[in-house]
Design a protein around this motif. Structure first.
Motif, PDB file in Angstrom:
ATOM      1  N   ARG A  46       1.777 -12.667   1.526  1.00 16.46           N
ATOM      2  CA  ARG A  46       0.963 -11.471   1.739  1.00 16.46           C
ATOM      3  C   ARG A  46       1.752 -10.319   2.357  1.00 16.46           C
ATOM      4  NH1 ARG A  46      -3.098 -12.448  -1.699  1.00 16.46           N
ATOM      5  NH2 ARG A  46      -4.221 -14.377  -1.200  1.00 16.46           N
ATOM      6  N   PRO A  47       2.658 -10.577   3.317  1.00 18.85           N
ATOM      7  CA  PRO A  47       3.387  -9.454   3.919  1.00 18.85           C
ATOM      8  C   PRO A  47       4.340  -8.740   2.961  1.00 18.85           C
ATOM      9  CG  PRO A  47       3.481 -11.413   5.323  1.00 18.85           C
ATOM     10  CD  PRO A  47       2.965 -11.855   4.003  1.00 18.85           C
ATOM     11  N   TYR A  48       4.622  -9.347   1.822  1.00 13.95           N
ATOM     12  CA  TYR A  48       5.621  -8.777   0.913  1.00 13.95           C
ATOM     13  C   TYR A  48       5.005  -8.008  -0.262  1.00 13.95           C
ATOM     14  CZ  TYR A  48       8.495 -12.133   3.430  1.00 13.95           C
ATOM     15  OH  TYR A  48       9.125 -12.853   4.412  1.00 13.95           O
ATOM     16  N   VAL A  49       3.689  -8.095  -0.420  1.00 19.32           N
ATOM     17  CA  VAL A  49       3.048  -7.442  -1.555  1.00 19.32           C
ATOM     18  C   VAL A  49       2.345  -6.174  -1.110  1.00 19.32           C
ATOM     19  CG1 VAL A  49       2.790  -9.623  -2.778  1.00 19.32           C
ATOM     20  CG2 VAL A  49       0.914  -8.795  -1.351  1.00 19.32           C
ATOM     21  N   GLY A  50       2.099  -5.282  -2.074  1.00 20.51           N
ATOM     22  CA  GLY A  50       1.450  -4.011  -1.773  1.00 20.51           C
ATOM     23  C   GLY A  50       1.000  -3.333  -3.037  1.00 20.51           C
ATOM     24  N   ALA A  51       1.081  -2.008  -3.060  1.00 18.41           N
ATOM     25  CA  ALA A  51       0.606  -1.242  -4.212  1.00 18.41           C
ATOM     26  C   ALA A  51       1.498  -1.436  -5.427  1.00 18.41           C
ATOM     27  CB  ALA A  51       0.523   0.235  -3.842  1.00 18.41           C
ATOM     28  N   ASP A  52       2.798  -1.625  -5.211  1.00 14.67           N
ATOM     29  CA  ASP A  52       3.742  -1.726  -6.333  1.00 14.67           C
ATOM     30  C   ASP A  52       4.028  -3.173  -6.723  1.00 14.67           C
ATOM     31  OD1 ASP A  52       4.152   1.066  -6.636  1.00 14.67           O
ATOM     32  OD2 ASP A  52       5.465   1.043  -4.888  1.00 14.67           O
ATOM     33  N   VAL A  53       4.411  -3.982  -5.744  1.00 19.75           N
ATOM     34  CA  VAL A  53       4.746  -5.384  -6.006  1.00 19.75           C
ATOM     35  C   VAL A  53       3.538  -6.246  -5.656  1.00 19.75           C
ATOM     36  CG1 VAL A  53       6.256  -7.303  -5.395  1.00 19.75           C
ATOM     37  CG2 VAL A  53       7.187  -4.987  -5.588  1.00 19.75           C
ATOM     38  N   GLY A  68       6.595  -6.338 -10.400  1.00 22.83           N
ATOM     39  CA  GLY A  68       6.523  -4.919 -10.087  1.00 22.83           C
ATOM     40  C   GLY A  68       7.682  -4.147 -10.668  1.00 22.83           C
ATOM     41  N   PRO A  69       7.673  -2.826 -10.500  1.00 20.71           N
ATOM     42  CA  PRO A  69       8.774  -1.980 -10.969  1.00 20.71           C
ATOM     43  C   PRO A  69      10.088  -2.364 -10.300  1.00 20.71           C
ATOM     44  CG  PRO A  69       6.826  -0.673 -10.461  1.00 20.71           C
ATOM     45  CD  PRO A  69       6.567  -2.046  -9.925  1.00 20.71           C
TER      46      PRO A  69
END
Length: 349
Positions: free
Chosen positions: A156-163, A178-179
């Protein structure tokens, strides 16, 4: 095993075919079956013919292994070859023959091959949609997929809007997508934190929001045709939803095209498939055979850790050899797997 009415006979063994997606491809995967196994050869040639000049080029690359593994990183090469090989293996298993699949489960593009095998659409319709997928992906940003040996919650700490989490392949087998730039940044953070991760063979950020626009364009282009598709004649377990494909989903373009940007729930789908299948077989003391069509064994590997497999209620059988090599190895592995599946059906588990 199916009764004359088309339902599974209680207590009879069940054979499920697992079809792979991007990242599982290997140079010359299953090429040794070409020209040797007639049903496989006819099916893959049907695919190449439908793609015209590009199909001829794909066929040549596949058979001679030109460019090796690096050439297969391109989605425009890997995706159609994965479809053709998966569809060919399914056809070669033989509809209605002992050892033929009673259930299908596809991972990403493998779900489209499963749809063609299950009668959801004609093979030509699936091939056309695959060609249109390739067309919309040409404008997609560069990116990729990162396989991480960790559960979803730990990432969870490594993901966000892009990844984002692009696939859940096992309890500790998660794929982040992700990109390119943000994915590389996440890869560095994972390495710094001591987490094991490796890039999969892909040049497109599949199963991430970066492909939402491509998915919408593909939906608009194909909606009228997909509305004429049909519910599956063979039960198809969806990696998109983690459960059996419904009649409504089978004819909805947003379902098939939205797959580009949606996560693959392979592990939940496999768990639900096994729960359903073992419930009908264990009462008779019989089991489930999972035929792993992935060239790299990536679908069977997590399956072997599932409680149903560890308890002996189900077993995993690879359709292709563990390492590419002599074409004769492909033939030996496929025939041995088919013999195992048929023996289970004949013996009743």
């Amino acid at each position: 095993m199916r009764s004359e009415g088309g339902t599974e006979e209680e207590g009879a063994p069940v054979v499920a075919l697992l079809l792979p997606g991007q990242g599982a491809q290997r140079a010359r995967m299953a090429a040794g079956l070409h020209g040797v196994v007639p049903e496989f050869t006819t099916a893959v040639e049907e695919c190449f013919a439908a793609w015209g000049t590009w199909g001829e080029e794909l066929r040549a690359r596949w058979l001679d292994g030109a460019g090796g593994e690096e050439a297969l990183e391109r989605a425009a090469v890997a995706q159609p070859l994965l479809f053709a090989v998966g569809y060919g293996l399914g056809r070669a298993l033989g509809a209605g023959a002992p050892g033929a699949p009673h259930l299908l489960l596809g991972h990403s593009v493998g779900e489209l091959a499963a749809a063609a095998l299950a009668g959801v659409c004609a093979p030509g319709a699936a091939l056309r949609l695959l060609a249109e997928r390739d067309a919309v992906l040409r404008a997609a940003p560069s990116g990729g997929m990162l396989a991480v040996a960790a559960p979803v919650d730990e990432l969870r700490p490594y993901v966000g809007a892009d990844v984002v989490v692009g696939a859940v392949n096992g309890p500790r087998q998660t794929v982040l997508c992700g990109p390119e730039a943000p994915l590389r940044a996440v890869a560095r953070r994972l390495a710094d934190d001591g987490l094991t991760a490796r890039r999969l063979q892909a040049d497109v950020p599949f199963h991430s929001p970066a492909l939402a626009g491509a998915a919408r364009r593909l939906t608009r282009a194909s909606a009228e045709r997909i509305a004429r598709w049909r519910p599956p004649a063979v039960p198809l377990w969806s990696g998109r939803t983690g459960r059996a494909l419904t009649p409504g989903e089978a004819v909805r373009a947003a379902f098939w095209c939205g797959q580009l940007a949606a996560p693959v729930l392979y592990w939940p789908a496999l768990g639900n498939l096994l729960a359903t299948a073992t419930a009908t077989t264990t009462g008779g003391g019989r089991g489930v055979v999972l035929l792993d069509a992935s060239p790299d064994g990536s679908l069977g590997a997590p399956a072997r850790r599932h409680p149903a497999v560890r308890s002996g209620a189900a077993r995993v059988v690879r359709l292709l050899p563990a390492r590419p090599g002599d074409p004769a190895d492909d033939v030996r592995a496929f025939r041995a797997a088919l013999q195992q599946a048929r023996q289970v059906v004949r013996d009743g588990g």
